[in-house]
Design an enzyme around this catalytic site. Structure first.
Site, short mmCIF file in Angstrom:
data_model
loop_
_atom_site.label_atom_id
_atom_site.label_comp_id
_atom_site.label_asym_id
_atom_site.label_seq_id
_atom_site.Cartn_x
_atom_site.Cartn_y
_atom_site.Cartn_z
N GLU A 579 0.81 -1.22 0.00
CA GLU A 579 0.00 0.00 0.00
C GLU A 579 0.85 1.27 0.00
O GLU A 579 0.50 2.24 -0.66
CB GLU A 579 -0.97 0.00 1.18
CG GLU A 579 -2.03 -1.09 1.05
CD GLU A 579 -3.03 -1.07 2.19
OE1 GLU A 579 -3.70 -0.05 2.38
OE2 GLU A 579 -3.15 -2.10 2.89
N HIS A 595 9.15 -26.42 4.78
CA HIS A 595 8.52 -27.64 4.30
C HIS A 595 7.90 -27.45 2.93
O HIS A 595 7.17 -28.31 2.46
CB HIS A 595 7.47 -28.12 5.31
CG HIS A 595 8.09 -28.40 6.65
ND1 HIS A 595 8.61 -29.62 7.00
CD2 HIS A 595 8.34 -27.57 7.69
CE1 HIS A 595 9.13 -29.53 8.21
NE2 HIS A 595 8.98 -28.30 8.65
N LYS A 689 -13.71 -0.01 -4.46
CA LYS A 689 -14.85 0.19 -3.55
C LYS A 689 -15.93 0.98 -4.26
O LYS A 689 -17.12 0.68 -4.15
CB LYS A 689 -14.39 0.92 -2.27
CG LYS A 689 -13.59 0.03 -1.31
CD LYS A 689 -13.21 0.79 -0.04
CE LYS A 689 -12.44 -0.10 0.93
NZ LYS A 689 -11.99 0.59 2.11
C1 F6R Z 1 -6.01 1.88 3.51
C2 F6R Z 1 -6.06 0.58 4.14
C3 F6R Z 1 -7.05 -0.42 3.66
C4 F6R Z 1 -8.36 -0.35 4.47
C5 F6R Z 1 -9.37 -1.38 4.02
C6 F6R Z 1 -10.60 -1.45 4.91
O1 F6R Z 1 -5.10 2.69 4.21
O2 F6R Z 1 -5.29 0.32 5.02
O3 F6R Z 1 -6.47 -1.67 3.75
O4 F6R Z 1 -8.06 -0.56 5.82
O5 F6R Z 1 -9.76 -1.10 2.71
O6 F6R Z 1 -11.12 -0.19 5.13
P1 F6R Z 1 -11.50 0.27 6.61
O7 F6R Z 1 -10.24 0.17 7.38
O8 F6R Z 1 -12.00 1.66 6.48
O9 F6R Z 1 -12.54 -0.71 7.08
#
Ligand code: F6R
Length: 698
Positions: A579, A595, A689
């Protein structure tokens, strides 16, 4: 009289760039014949001479010692480590001083690790003669019959014949000549009196030490002052300091040119120092063919050329003559075969300049580095906030915890599993987590509060247990909790979820403490993180996280943890590198990977040439795992694969774990800058998303 051999494996062979480099020095290149490295070939060549009474020793620097040792399978006591490279006189002096303790009356052979000899039996016969002459008190050097007027070697002028021993004629040395110009080289070769100085020697241990005392200012005293144990690594600061004051000088200039009783044995054995790509071309062209190839080559109308490819890659040439084409994952060299000597110059320029961290910091537009730096304060603030809130008593008495969350929030479940004394199941999916009943505490963990997998699982699970809570900035999860009267902890908004780990993990910790479910306190660990934060910050240039990021630049990290406990740190390294640095990384866990993954190294060089293993090590790892890591390192060495080690800090288990994670957070942020990307935004996650939102539910 016992014979011991000392192989000198110091320099890295700049003229064989880009295949050789500080990380892949010339003695380890597979040029020794039969797929062997030059070092291995040197060892095999000389081992029969030392017999059962003597041994083969190695002198090298501390960084390369484990790899050199692994190549030869040598025990530690046969590797002498130079505190710092100071040319051949100090290296030989160090070995001689050690041998004076181990086998004082012996004859010592000295051989560079990166030469080739075609006629090995004859070479050994000549060395037997050299040993006999050395036994009579001579400092003996081999003189290689010149095959052309080289300006790249020093020369030895032959003097009177001294004796015949072991069927070899031994001559006095009239004088040593430094590397000549072309005209002088032609004269030397035409006269028939001169040989090349190959840097191969034989002498009695005491004899060379005497000459070093006499001729190399400072070195003799230093070697006399120190015991054998003190000369072995790890070295004291005092020794390192004194070593730095030793004049860096070759044994030829420093001793041989000035000493008395110096003899030479002529050697016509098909010797080459494989010093440049032209020499490699001569060495590897089979049956005298004009095109020498290492790897896969398709050549049309290609003559008098050398082609060296990376594993798994093909190089095609068309209408090419007198060329050197050397391709590696990092660099490609295309040069005139006749100008191989000049490669050193281009190599110097082509090697990547050290990163300018101040300038690179410009890529951190959203300030991730400052957030990483303030992580310890975030942890402290989170604990303080949590302590102010009374733990809801209706939630107490649970037997297990299920923590549902994704990505940067989801990892909190893995961490809680390690810090709490009750069973914790991290959960990452839409479906109802298994094993939810009235004894289960359900924790919904989502920084935004809007992550659909988390919401889906949370919604399904809250109907199965009266014990549910959430940690979030708000969003839909906050709204849901509010609506259904579910206790939730609100954490400060405005950060990337993965950068808010301190808030997400530590705000609820005081509740678990009040419920009697906390196994590991984290107070001491946070103090330790604070000192790491100062050490690894950009204000401390060249710090260990920056240095590691430099070495990992453009590599694919395979991050391994030494235990189940610290495996979440390896996972965090992977996700943070993905990320922050926007690049691939993978993780695994010991002992499990011994293994399976270990077998995959066989073709790693071919399919993933940029792979670099990063061992996350903890003093708390099982002793057998520690042993496994040492063996794995040797396996990686043998396969020519890179590795790095990061040691955990901190007094307790929680500290060890958090320190490894924190080091990874810093490294990933610096990797991002090295990749010239902003560590903060995660656009592909946002886009996905968003697309899903517009997709509808059907
Ligand atoms: C972005 C990050 C992502 C979010 C993930 C879930 O910085 O770390 O991995 O954590 O998309 O989103 P949240 O944390 O808002 O539930």
């Amino acid at each position: 009289m016992n014979v011991n051999a000392v192989i000198l494996a110091g320099g890295w062979g700049e003229r064989l760039w880009p295949v050789s480099g500080p990380e892949r020095p010339k003695p380890l290149l597979p040029l020794g014949g039969g797929g062997r490295s030059l070092l291995r070939a040197c060892y095999d060549r000389v081992a029969p001479l030392v017999g059962a009474q003597g041994k083969v020793y190695l002198v090298t620097d501390g960084r390369l010692a484990p790899r050199m040792r692994a190549t030869l399978d040598l025990p530690k006591e046969q590797v002498f480590v130079e505190p710092e490279g100071r040319n051949t006189a100090p290296a030989i002096g160090l070995a001689a001083a050690c041998l004076a303790s181990i086998d004082p009356g012996s004859v010592m052979l000295v051989l560079p690790a990166d030469h080739l000899v075609q006629d090995e039996p004859k070479f050994r016969e000549i060395l037997r003669g050299a040993v006999a002459a050395a036994g009579k008190g001579y400092l003996v050097t081999l003189g290689v019959q010149p095959t052309f007027p080289s300006t790249g070697y020093g020369y030895i002028q032959r003097g009177e014949k001294l004796m015949e021993v072991e069927g070899q004629t031994v001559f006095q040395v009239a004088r040593f000549m430094e590397k000549p110009d072309q005209e002088a080289a032609q004269r030397y070769v035409a006269s028939g009196e001169f040989s090349w100085n190959a840097g191969i020697f034989a002498w009695r241990v005491e004899r060379i030490l005497e000459e070093i005392r006499r001729h190399v200012a400072g070195l003799g005293e230093l070697l006399d002052d120190l015991s054998y144990e003190e000369l072995l690594a790890p070295h004291s600061e005092e020794l390192v300091r004194r070593w730095r004051d030793v004049t860096p000088i070759s044994i030829d200039y420093g001793v041989m040119e000035k000493a008395s009783k110096v003899a030479m044995l002529p050697a016509e054995v098909g010797w080459s120092d494989v010093g440049d790509w032209h020499a490699v071309w001569e060495t590897i062209r089979e049956g005298g063919t004009e095109v020498a190839v290492r790897g896969r080559h398709v050549g049309h109308d290609t003559t008098r050329s050398l082609v060296w490819t990376s594993p798994g890659k093909v190089v095609a040439t068309l209408g090419v003559e007198d060329a050197i084409v050397v391709d590696t994952p990092d660099a490609l060299l295309v040069a005139d075969l006749g100008r191989a000597q000049e490669v050193r110059g281009v190599a110097k320029e082509a090697r990547p300049a050290p990163p300018d961290w101040d300038e690179l910091r410009g890529h951190d537009a959203a300030g991730m580095l400052s957030v990483v730096q303030s992580f310890p304060s975030q942890c402290r603030e989170a604990l303080a906030r949590g302590r102010k809130l009374d733990a809801p008593q209706e939630l107490a008495g649970f037997r297990r915890v299920v923590c549902t969350g994704m990505g940067g929030s989801g990892i909190t479940g893995d961490l809680l599993a390690r810090l709490l004394s009750v069973e914790v199941r991290p959960h990452r999916s839409y479906e109802l987590p298994e094993g939810i009943d009235e004894h289960t505490l359900l924790v919904g963990m989502s920084y935004s509060g809007n992550t659909e997998e988390t919401l889906s699982a949370f919604r399904q699970a809250v109907d199965k247990t009266p014990r549910a809570m959430a940690v979030t900035t708000g969003g839909e999860l906050g709204r849901l909790c509010h609506e259904r009267d579910i206790p939730w902890i609100q954490v400060p908004a405005g950060l990337q979820p993965r950068a808010a780990l301190g808030y997400l993990l530590l705000s609820p910790l005081p509740w678990f403490d009040q419920w009697g479910a906390l196994r590991h306190e984290v107070g001491a660990a946070i103090d330790m993180l604070q000192s790491m934060s100062e050490e690894l910050a950009p204000a401390n240039p060249g710090n260990p996280a920056q240095a590691l990021a430099e070495r990992l630049h453009r590599r694919v990290p395979l991050v391994y943890a030494g235990s189940e406990f610290t495996s979440v740190a390896a996972f965090r390294w992977k996700t943070q590198i993905n990320e922050n640095a926007k690049q691939p990384a993978f993780w695994g866990e010991l002992p499990e990977l011994c293994h399976n993954e270990i077998v995959g190294y066989e073709l790693t060089q071919e399919v993933l040439p940029g792979a670099c293993v990063v061992f996350l090590r903890s003093a708390f790892d099982h002793p057998r795992v520690q042993a496994r890591v040492e063996i794995l390192k040797e396996v990686l060495e043998r396969r020519g694969l890179r590795y790095e080690e990061v040691w955990a800090r901190g007094e307790d288990a929680a500290g060890q774990l958090l320190s490894l994670m924190y080091f990874g957070d810093w490294t990933s942020a610096y990797l991002a800058l090295g990749n010239r990307v902003d560590p903060s935004p995660v656009q592909p996650i946002e886009e996905l998303k968003d697309k899903l939102r517009r997709w509808g539910n059907g």
